[in-house]
Design a protein around this motif. Sequence first.
Motif, PDB file in Angstrom:
ATOM      1  N   TYR A  36       0.855  -1.168   0.000  1.00 47.21           N
ATOM      2  CA  TYR A  36       0.000   0.000   0.000  1.00 47.21           C
ATOM      3  C   TYR A  36       0.903   1.233   0.000  1.00 47.21           C
ATOM      4  O   TYR A  36       2.094   1.128   0.307  1.00 47.21           O
ATOM      5  CB  TYR A  36      -0.888   0.002   1.259  1.00 47.21           C
ATOM      6  N   ARG A  44      -4.247   6.627   2.105  1.00 42.56           N
ATOM      7  CA  ARG A  44      -3.502   5.418   1.768  1.00 42.56           C
ATOM      8  C   ARG A  44      -4.298   4.599   0.758  1.00 42.56           C
ATOM      9  O   ARG A  44      -5.518   4.486   0.863  1.00 42.56           O
ATOM     10  CB  ARG A  44      -3.242   4.613   3.036  1.00 42.56           C
ATOM     11  N   PHE A  46      -4.310   0.970  -1.908  1.00 39.26           N
ATOM     12  CA  PHE A  46      -3.780  -0.340  -2.281  1.00 39.26           C
ATOM     13  C   PHE A  46      -2.929  -0.203  -3.536  1.00 39.26           C
ATOM     14  O   PHE A  46      -3.268   0.533  -4.456  1.00 39.26           O
ATOM     15  CB  PHE A  46      -4.942  -1.299  -2.521  1.00 39.26           C
TER      16      PHE A  46
END
Length: 114
Positions: A36, A44, A46
């Motif tokens: 991530y 944040r 993936f």
Amino acid sequence: VQLQAFGGGLVQPGGSLRLSCAATRSIFSINDMGWYRQAPGKQREFVAASFRGGGTKYIDSVKGRFTISRDNAENTVYLQMNSLEPEDTAVYYCNTFRARSDYWGQGTLVTVSS
């Protein structure tokens, strides 16, 4: 338990870096693993996942440039990043694919700049 990522640094656009993250066997052997990242001022997100069955998954912006892999003997997951772009600048974290809140470590900073 916190998963610590290593291998970040300053790199010029077009350059490469390899990130690594070691987990305990009890975590690694039963989990799909993921990378991530969090760019400045953004949430944040993936980036990539490595599944125990051998498959992988990437966000569109890194397809063809990033490669996730796992070493089951070393309980380690890697992220090979090629053709880096300034937009890849972020703190990179590893976690299980389900992203357990108690597994977040400090991450490793990747800065892509000339």
